[in-house]
Design an enzyme around this catalytic site. Structure first.
Site, PDB file in Angstrom:
ATOM      1  N   ASP A  91      19.463   6.161   9.555  1.00  0.00           N
ATOM      2  CA  ASP A  91      20.601   5.244   9.481  1.00  0.00           C
ATOM      3  C   ASP A  91      21.878   6.070   9.615  1.00  0.00           C
ATOM      4  OD1 ASP A  91      20.804   6.522   7.055  1.00  0.00           O
ATOM      5  OD2 ASP A  91      20.472   4.740   5.845  1.00  0.00           O
ATOM      6  N   ASP A  93      12.429  -2.211   8.425  1.00  0.00           N
ATOM      7  CA  ASP A  93      12.157  -1.165   7.443  1.00  0.00           C
ATOM      8  C   ASP A  93      12.505  -1.719   6.081  1.00  0.00           C
ATOM      9  OD1 ASP A  93      15.236  -0.795   7.855  1.00  0.00           O
ATOM     10  OD2 ASP A  93      14.746   0.323   6.046  1.00  0.00           O
ATOM     11  N   CYS A 102      -8.889  -5.255   2.189  1.00  0.00           N
ATOM     12  CA  CYS A 102      -8.034  -4.187   2.724  1.00  0.00           C
ATOM     13  C   CYS A 102      -8.872  -2.978   3.132  1.00  0.00           C
ATOM     14  CB  CYS A 102      -6.998  -3.788   1.669  1.00  0.00           C
ATOM     15  SG  CYS A 102      -5.895  -2.467   2.213  1.00  0.00           S
ATOM     16  N   CYS A 162      -7.624   0.178   3.366  1.00  0.00           N
ATOM     17  CA  CYS A 162      -6.947   1.438   3.034  1.00  0.00           C
ATOM     18  C   CYS A 162      -7.823   2.323   2.148  1.00  0.00           C
ATOM     19  CB  CYS A 162      -5.582   1.179   2.381  1.00  0.00           C
ATOM     20  SG  CYS A 162      -5.633   0.895   0.606  1.00  0.00           S
ATOM     21  N   CYS A 203      -8.204   1.144  -1.488  1.00  0.00           N
ATOM     22  CA  CYS A 203      -9.096  -0.006  -1.675  1.00  0.00           C
ATOM     23  C   CYS A 203     -10.554   0.325  -1.348  1.00  0.00           C
ATOM     24  CB  CYS A 203      -8.614  -1.186  -0.835  1.00  0.00           C
ATOM     25  SG  CYS A 203      -7.078  -1.882  -1.471  1.00  0.00           S
ATOM     26  N   HIS A 259      -1.682   1.571  -0.474  1.00  0.00           N
ATOM     27  CA  HIS A 259      -2.132   0.185  -0.306  1.00  0.00           C
ATOM     28  C   HIS A 259      -0.999  -0.741   0.146  1.00  0.00           C
ATOM     29  CE1 HIS A 259      -3.831  -3.709  -0.750  1.00  0.00           C
ATOM     30  NE2 HIS A 259      -2.808  -4.020  -1.535  1.00  0.00           N
TER      31      HIS A 259
HETATM   32 ZN   LIG Z   1      -5.556  -1.379   0.194  1.00  0.00          ZN
END
Ligand SMILES: [Zn+2]
Length: 375
Positions: A90, A262, A300, A302, A305, A331
Protein backbone atom coordinates in the site's frame (compact mmCIF):
# COMPACT_ATOMS: atom_id res chain seq x y z
CA UNK A 1 3.87 -7.70 -18.19
CA UNK A 2 0.86 -6.44 -16.19
CA UNK A 3 -1.56 -7.59 -18.87
CA UNK A 4 -4.98 -8.58 -17.58
CA UNK A 5 -6.72 -11.30 -19.58
CA UNK A 6 -10.32 -12.02 -18.65
CA UNK A 7 -11.00 -15.72 -19.23
CA UNK A 8 -14.69 -15.92 -18.24
CA UNK A 9 -17.53 -13.65 -17.17
CA UNK A 10 -20.77 -14.16 -15.34
CA UNK A 11 -22.69 -10.90 -15.68
CA UNK A 12 -20.38 -8.38 -13.92
CA UNK A 13 -18.25 -11.04 -12.16
CA UNK A 14 -15.05 -11.95 -14.00
CA UNK A 15 -12.22 -14.42 -13.70
CA UNK A 16 -8.90 -13.69 -15.32
CA UNK A 17 -5.11 -13.67 -15.21
CA UNK A 18 -2.98 -10.68 -14.20
CA UNK A 19 0.68 -11.24 -15.02
CA UNK A 20 3.37 -9.86 -12.67
CA UNK A 21 7.18 -10.27 -12.58
CA UNK A 22 6.78 -12.86 -9.79
CA UNK A 23 4.03 -14.90 -11.40
CA UNK A 24 0.45 -14.82 -12.61
CA UNK A 25 -2.46 -13.91 -10.36
CA UNK A 26 -5.60 -15.84 -11.10
CA UNK A 27 -8.46 -13.53 -10.17
CA UNK A 28 -10.65 -13.00 -8.23
CA UNK A 29 -7.97 -13.37 -5.58
CA UNK A 30 -7.78 -12.88 -1.81
CA UNK A 31 -4.42 -11.62 -0.49
CA UNK A 32 -3.23 -12.43 3.06
CA UNK A 33 -1.75 -9.39 4.81
CA UNK A 34 1.89 -9.47 5.91
CA UNK A 35 2.08 -6.08 7.62
CA UNK A 36 5.65 -6.37 8.89
CA UNK A 37 6.96 -8.48 5.98
CA UNK A 38 5.42 -11.56 7.57
CA UNK A 39 1.90 -12.95 7.56
CA UNK A 40 1.65 -13.24 11.33
CA UNK A 41 2.63 -16.72 12.67
CA UNK A 42 3.04 -18.24 9.16
CA UNK A 43 6.08 -19.14 7.07
CA UNK A 44 6.15 -18.67 3.28
CA UNK A 45 5.94 -22.48 3.09
CA UNK A 46 2.59 -22.38 4.91
CA UNK A 47 1.39 -19.72 2.45
CA UNK A 48 2.32 -21.91 -0.50
CA UNK A 49 0.53 -24.88 1.08
CA UNK A 50 -2.75 -22.97 1.33
CA UNK A 51 -2.38 -21.79 -2.31
CA UNK A 52 -1.88 -18.11 -1.46
CA UNK A 53 -0.79 -16.23 -4.57
CA UNK A 54 -0.62 -12.55 -3.64
CA UNK A 55 0.76 -11.21 -0.33
CA UNK A 56 0.31 -7.62 0.83
CA UNK A 57 2.72 -5.69 3.00
CA UNK A 58 2.47 -2.23 4.57
CA UNK A 59 4.71 0.62 3.49
CA UNK A 60 4.17 2.69 6.66
CA UNK A 61 5.34 -0.15 8.93
CA UNK A 62 8.33 -1.21 6.83
CA UNK A 63 9.45 2.41 6.34
CA UNK A 64 9.54 2.89 10.12
CA UNK A 65 10.99 -0.54 10.85
CA UNK A 66 13.39 -1.88 9.59
CA UNK A 67 13.49 0.98 7.02
CA UNK A 68 12.90 0.73 3.28
CA UNK A 69 16.57 1.35 2.46
CA UNK A 70 17.59 -1.59 4.63
CA UNK A 71 15.05 -3.79 2.81
CA UNK A 72 16.43 -2.56 -0.55
CA UNK A 73 20.00 -3.29 0.56
CA UNK A 74 18.94 -6.80 1.63
CA UNK A 75 17.74 -7.49 -1.90
CA UNK A 76 14.15 -6.21 -1.72
CA UNK A 77 11.03 -7.44 0.01
CA UNK A 78 10.69 -10.76 -1.85
CA UNK A 79 14.21 -11.85 -0.93
CA UNK A 80 14.11 -10.33 2.56
CA UNK A 81 10.99 -12.26 3.62
CA UNK A 82 11.54 -15.21 1.22
CA UNK A 83 8.15 -14.92 -0.45
CA UNK A 84 8.80 -15.31 -4.15
CA UNK A 85 5.25 -14.92 -5.43
CA UNK A 86 3.51 -11.66 -6.36
CA UNK A 87 3.49 -8.93 -3.71
CA UNK A 88 1.59 -5.69 -3.24
CA UNK A 89 2.41 -2.73 -1.02
CA UNK A 90 0.00 0.00 0.00
CA UNK A 91 1.09 3.64 -0.15
CA UNK A 92 1.34 4.21 3.60
CA UNK A 93 -1.48 6.74 3.39
CA UNK A 94 -4.12 4.77 5.20
CA UNK A 95 -1.78 3.84 8.09
CA UNK A 96 -0.60 7.42 8.50
CA UNK A 97 -4.23 8.48 8.85
CA UNK A 98 -5.23 5.62 11.14
CA UNK A 99 -2.11 4.85 13.22
CA UNK A 100 0.25 7.80 13.47
CA UNK A 101 0.00 9.69 16.76
CA UNK A 102 -0.43 13.12 15.23
CA UNK A 103 -0.57 14.19 11.61
CA UNK A 104 -0.78 17.41 9.66
CA UNK A 105 -2.06 17.20 6.12
CA UNK A 106 -1.25 19.85 3.55
CA UNK A 107 -1.51 19.90 -0.21
CA UNK A 108 1.98 18.45 -0.65
CA UNK A 109 1.84 15.61 1.87
CA UNK A 110 1.46 14.51 5.47
CA UNK A 111 3.73 15.14 8.47
CA UNK A 112 3.22 12.63 11.25
CA UNK A 113 4.67 11.16 14.41
CA UNK A 114 5.59 7.48 14.48
CA UNK A 115 3.32 5.29 16.63
CA UNK A 116 6.48 3.42 17.71
CA UNK A 117 8.71 6.14 19.15
CA UNK A 118 6.98 9.46 18.47
CA UNK A 119 9.66 10.59 15.98
CA UNK A 120 8.54 13.00 13.24
CA UNK A 121 8.32 11.92 9.58
CA UNK A 122 6.88 13.23 6.34
CA UNK A 123 5.24 11.35 3.47
CA UNK A 124 4.66 12.97 0.11
CA UNK A 125 3.50 11.23 -3.07
CA UNK A 126 7.13 11.19 -4.34
CA UNK A 127 8.38 9.81 -1.03
CA UNK A 128 5.75 7.05 -0.96
CA UNK A 129 6.76 5.94 -4.45
CA UNK A 130 10.48 6.03 -3.58
CA UNK A 131 9.84 3.89 -0.47
CA UNK A 132 7.72 1.43 -2.46
CA UNK A 133 10.45 1.25 -5.10
CA UNK A 134 12.95 0.41 -2.40
CA UNK A 135 10.64 -2.32 -1.06
CA UNK A 136 10.14 -3.68 -4.59
CA UNK A 137 6.62 -5.17 -4.59
CA UNK A 138 5.07 -6.08 -7.95
CA UNK A 139 1.99 -3.92 -7.41
CA UNK A 140 2.35 -0.53 -5.72
CA UNK A 141 -0.21 2.10 -4.78
CA UNK A 142 -0.56 5.81 -5.39
CA UNK A 143 -0.45 7.95 -2.23
CA UNK A 144 -4.02 8.80 -1.28
CA UNK A 145 -6.07 10.42 1.43
CA UNK A 146 -8.90 8.46 2.96
CA UNK A 147 -11.66 10.71 4.34
CA UNK A 148 -14.54 10.31 6.77
CA UNK A 149 -16.95 8.63 4.30
CA UNK A 150 -19.99 10.68 5.32
CA UNK A 151 -18.35 14.12 5.32
CA UNK A 152 -19.02 15.39 1.79
CA UNK A 153 -16.94 18.55 2.04
CA UNK A 154 -13.87 16.80 3.42
CA UNK A 155 -14.37 13.86 1.04
CA UNK A 156 -14.26 16.28 -1.91
CA UNK A 157 -11.09 17.93 -0.65
CA UNK A 158 -9.44 14.53 0.04
CA UNK A 159 -10.52 13.22 -3.36
CA UNK A 160 -9.08 16.22 -5.20
CA UNK A 161 -5.82 15.85 -3.28
CA UNK A 162 -5.82 12.11 -4.08
CA UNK A 163 -6.18 12.92 -7.79
CA UNK A 164 -3.32 15.45 -7.80
CA UNK A 165 -1.16 13.06 -5.81
CA UNK A 166 -1.88 10.20 -8.24
CA UNK A 167 -0.50 12.31 -11.11
CA UNK A 168 2.60 13.17 -9.05
CA UNK A 169 3.09 9.47 -8.20
CA UNK A 170 2.96 8.52 -11.89
CA UNK A 171 5.61 11.12 -12.71
CA UNK A 172 7.79 10.06 -9.77
CA UNK A 173 7.77 6.37 -10.64
CA UNK A 174 11.08 5.11 -12.06
CA UNK A 175 11.00 1.30 -11.98
CA UNK A 176 9.47 -0.47 -14.96
CA UNK A 177 8.87 -3.76 -13.14
CA UNK A 178 6.19 -2.43 -10.79
CA UNK A 179 2.52 -1.78 -11.60
CA UNK A 180 1.31 1.47 -10.02
CA UNK A 181 -2.43 1.46 -9.29
CA UNK A 182 -4.41 4.68 -8.93
CA UNK A 183 -6.97 4.81 -6.11
CA UNK A 184 -10.60 5.89 -6.37
CA UNK A 185 -11.79 7.86 -3.31
CA UNK A 186 -14.87 9.97 -2.55
CA UNK A 187 -16.41 8.47 0.59
CA UNK A 188 -19.99 7.29 0.14
CA UNK A 189 -20.93 10.27 -2.02
CA UNK A 190 -22.19 9.08 -5.43
CA UNK A 191 -21.17 12.28 -7.25
CA UNK A 192 -17.63 12.20 -5.89
CA UNK A 193 -17.21 8.46 -6.48
CA UNK A 194 -18.29 8.85 -10.10
CA UNK A 195 -15.94 11.81 -10.61
CA UNK A 196 -13.08 9.92 -8.97
CA UNK A 197 -13.69 6.72 -10.98
CA UNK A 198 -13.63 8.71 -14.25
CA UNK A 199 -10.50 10.62 -13.28
CA UNK A 200 -8.50 7.62 -12.05
CA UNK A 201 -9.58 5.59 -15.11
CA UNK A 202 -8.24 8.43 -17.33
CA UNK A 203 -4.73 7.97 -15.88
CA UNK A 204 -4.51 4.59 -17.64
CA UNK A 205 -2.72 2.78 -14.78
CA UNK A 206 -2.41 -1.03 -15.18
CA UNK A 207 -4.96 -1.56 -12.41
CA UNK A 208 -7.30 0.51 -10.29
CA UNK A 209 -7.88 0.36 -6.54
CA UNK A 210 -10.99 1.41 -4.68
CA UNK A 211 -10.11 2.92 -1.29
CA UNK A 212 -12.03 4.40 1.57
CA UNK A 213 -14.48 1.52 2.05
CA UNK A 214 -14.95 -0.77 5.04
CA UNK A 215 -14.20 2.27 7.21
CA UNK A 216 -17.53 2.55 9.04
CA UNK A 217 -20.10 2.92 6.23
CA UNK A 218 -23.08 0.52 6.01
CA UNK A 219 -23.01 -2.57 3.78
CA UNK A 220 -25.63 -0.96 1.56
CA UNK A 221 -23.46 2.14 1.15
CA UNK A 222 -20.49 -0.07 0.24
CA UNK A 223 -22.53 -1.94 -2.37
CA UNK A 224 -24.02 1.24 -3.83
CA UNK A 225 -20.55 2.79 -4.06
CA UNK A 226 -19.13 -0.30 -5.79
CA UNK A 227 -22.04 -0.28 -8.23
CA UNK A 228 -21.27 3.31 -9.21
CA UNK A 229 -17.50 2.89 -9.42
CA UNK A 230 -17.09 -0.47 -11.16
CA UNK A 231 -19.51 0.47 -13.94
CA UNK A 232 -17.29 3.46 -14.79
CA UNK A 233 -13.97 1.58 -14.73
CA UNK A 234 -12.39 0.04 -17.83
CA UNK A 235 -13.19 -3.65 -18.26
CA UNK A 236 -9.64 -4.64 -19.13
CA UNK A 237 -7.95 -3.55 -15.87
CA UNK A 238 -8.01 -5.43 -12.55
CA UNK A 239 -9.98 -3.73 -9.76
CA UNK A 240 -8.67 -3.97 -6.22
CA UNK A 241 -11.00 -3.34 -3.27
CA UNK A 242 -8.61 -2.29 -0.50
CA UNK A 243 -8.89 -3.72 3.01
CA UNK A 244 -12.07 -5.71 2.38
CA UNK A 245 -13.11 -7.96 3.94
CA UNK A 246 -15.43 -10.53 5.37
CA UNK A 247 -16.42 -13.64 3.37
CA UNK A 248 -19.75 -11.93 2.63
CA UNK A 249 -17.90 -8.82 1.36
CA UNK A 250 -15.77 -10.96 -0.96
CA UNK A 251 -18.84 -12.59 -2.51
CA UNK A 252 -20.65 -9.25 -2.87
CA UNK A 253 -17.51 -7.63 -4.28
CA UNK A 254 -17.03 -10.29 -6.97
CA UNK A 255 -20.70 -9.88 -7.93
CA UNK A 256 -19.87 -6.20 -8.63
CA UNK A 257 -16.76 -6.93 -10.70
CA UNK A 258 -13.98 -6.75 -8.09
CA UNK A 259 -10.86 -8.84 -8.82
CA UNK A 260 -8.47 -8.36 -5.87
CA UNK A 261 -9.13 -8.26 -2.12
CA UNK A 262 -7.02 -8.14 1.04
CA UNK A 263 -7.93 -8.17 4.69
CA UNK A 264 -6.33 -8.81 8.09
CA UNK A 265 -9.55 -10.46 9.30
CA UNK A 266 -8.56 -14.17 8.98
CA UNK A 267 -5.26 -13.78 10.84
CA UNK A 268 -6.64 -11.28 13.37
CA UNK A 269 -9.52 -13.65 14.19
CA UNK A 270 -7.01 -16.49 14.54
CA UNK A 271 -5.10 -14.59 17.21
CA UNK A 272 -8.41 -14.26 19.06
CA UNK A 273 -9.02 -18.03 18.79
CA UNK A 274 -11.83 -17.55 16.30
CA UNK A 275 -12.14 -19.93 13.34
CA UNK A 276 -14.38 -19.95 10.26
CA UNK A 277 -16.57 -23.07 10.29
CA UNK A 278 -19.65 -24.32 8.41
CA UNK A 279 -21.84 -23.95 11.51
CA UNK A 280 -20.63 -20.38 12.12
CA UNK A 281 -17.51 -18.80 13.55
CA UNK A 282 -16.14 -20.87 16.45
CA UNK A 283 -14.32 -19.56 19.51
CA UNK A 284 -12.02 -22.50 20.01
CA UNK A 285 -11.13 -21.48 23.57
CA UNK A 286 -14.64 -22.48 24.57
CA UNK A 287 -14.87 -25.44 26.98
CA UNK A 288 -17.39 -27.05 24.58
CA UNK A 289 -14.42 -28.15 22.49
CA UNK A 290 -12.36 -29.72 25.29
CA UNK A 291 -13.10 -33.25 24.07
CA UNK A 292 -14.20 -32.49 20.52
CA UNK A 293 -12.49 -34.99 18.24
CA UNK A 294 -13.54 -33.26 15.01
CA UNK A 295 -11.28 -30.96 13.01
CA UNK A 296 -12.21 -27.24 12.85
CA UNK A 297 -14.02 -27.94 9.56
CA UNK A 298 -14.57 -31.47 8.28
CA UNK A 299 -14.87 -30.19 4.70
CA UNK A 300 -11.57 -28.25 4.79
CA UNK A 301 -8.38 -29.51 3.10
CA UNK A 302 -5.90 -27.45 5.16
CA UNK A 303 -3.06 -28.92 7.22
CA UNK A 304 -4.72 -27.93 10.51
CA UNK A 305 -7.99 -29.63 9.60
CA UNK A 306 -6.37 -32.72 8.09
CA UNK A 307 -4.18 -33.23 11.17
CA UNK A 308 -5.58 -31.86 14.44
CA UNK A 309 -8.72 -32.01 16.56
CA UNK A 310 -10.60 -29.06 18.00
CA UNK A 311 -9.71 -30.52 21.42
CA UNK A 312 -5.98 -30.26 20.68
CA UNK A 313 -6.22 -26.71 19.33
CA UNK A 314 -8.28 -25.68 22.38
CA UNK A 315 -5.59 -27.19 24.60
CA UNK A 316 -2.93 -25.11 22.81
CA UNK A 317 -5.00 -21.96 23.32
CA UNK A 318 -5.57 -22.63 27.04
CA UNK A 319 -1.87 -23.44 27.50
CA UNK A 320 -1.02 -20.21 25.61
CA UNK A 321 1.01 -22.12 23.02
CA UNK A 322 1.90 -20.12 19.88
CA UNK A 323 1.09 -23.05 17.59
CA UNK A 324 -2.62 -22.34 18.16
CA UNK A 325 -2.34 -19.04 16.26
CA UNK A 326 -0.45 -20.72 13.44
CA UNK A 327 -2.99 -23.53 13.00
CA UNK A 328 -6.05 -21.26 13.13
CA UNK A 329 -4.38 -18.78 10.75
CA UNK A 330 -3.67 -21.59 8.28
CA UNK A 331 -7.29 -22.65 8.47
CA UNK A 332 -8.89 -19.20 8.29
CA UNK A 333 -6.76 -18.10 5.33
CA UNK A 334 -7.30 -21.38 3.53
CA UNK A 335 -11.07 -21.01 4.09
CA UNK A 336 -11.11 -17.66 2.22
CA UNK A 337 -8.67 -18.81 -0.47
CA UNK A 338 -10.83 -21.91 -0.98
CA UNK A 339 -13.91 -19.68 -1.23
CA UNK A 340 -12.18 -17.70 -3.99
CA UNK A 341 -11.18 -20.94 -5.77
CA UNK A 342 -14.83 -22.02 -5.76
CA UNK A 343 -15.98 -18.61 -6.96
CA UNK A 344 -13.48 -18.74 -9.87
CA UNK A 345 -14.70 -22.22 -10.83
CA UNK A 346 -18.34 -21.06 -10.70
CA UNK A 347 -17.58 -18.03 -12.88
CA UNK A 348 -15.77 -20.30 -15.34
CA UNK A 349 -18.70 -22.71 -15.59
CA UNK A 350 -21.25 -19.90 -15.72
CA UNK A 351 -23.04 -20.77 -12.47
CA UNK A 352 -21.66 -18.07 -10.15
CA UNK A 353 -24.60 -15.67 -10.31
CA UNK A 354 -27.14 -18.38 -9.60
CA UNK A 355 -25.05 -19.64 -6.66
CA UNK A 356 -24.63 -16.29 -4.90
CA UNK A 357 -27.66 -16.75 -2.57
CA UNK A 358 -26.39 -20.22 -1.58
CA UNK A 359 -22.82 -18.89 -1.02
CA UNK A 360 -24.06 -15.97 1.08
CA UNK A 361 -26.22 -18.34 3.13
CA UNK A 362 -23.29 -20.69 3.74
CA UNK A 363 -21.19 -17.81 5.05
CA UNK A 364 -23.91 -15.89 6.86
CA UNK A 365 -23.13 -17.63 10.13
CA UNK A 366 -19.52 -16.49 9.94
CA UNK A 367 -20.35 -12.80 9.91
CA UNK A 368 -20.09 -12.76 13.67
CA UNK A 369 -19.17 -15.08 16.48
CA UNK A 370 -21.59 -17.87 17.11
CA UNK A 371 -23.42 -16.88 20.29
CA UNK A 372 -24.99 -20.26 21.02
CA UNK A 373 -21.72 -21.96 21.95
CA UNK A 374 -21.41 -21.42 25.68
CA UNK A 375 -19.86 -24.45 27.26
ZN1 LIG B 1 -8.96 -25.98 7.69
Amino acid sequence: MFQFAITARNNRARTGIFSTPHGDLITPVFAPVGTQATVKTLTPEHLKDINASLVLSNTYHLYLRPGDELVRDMGGLHKFMQWHGPMLTDSGGFQVFSLAQTRQIDDEGVTFKSHIDGSTHRFTPQRSIRIQENLGADIIMAFDECSDPNDHEYSKLAMERTHRWAEICLKAKRRGDQALFGIVQGGVNPDLRAESARFIASLDTPGIAIGGLSVGETKQEMHDTLDIVTLLLPENKPRYLMGVGTPEDLINGVVRGIDIFDCVLPTRLARHHSAFAPEGRLNLMNATFARDERPIDETCDCYACKTFTRAYIRHLIVAKELLAGTLISIHNLRALIRLMERIRAYIADGTFESRVPELLKQWANNAKRRESVNG
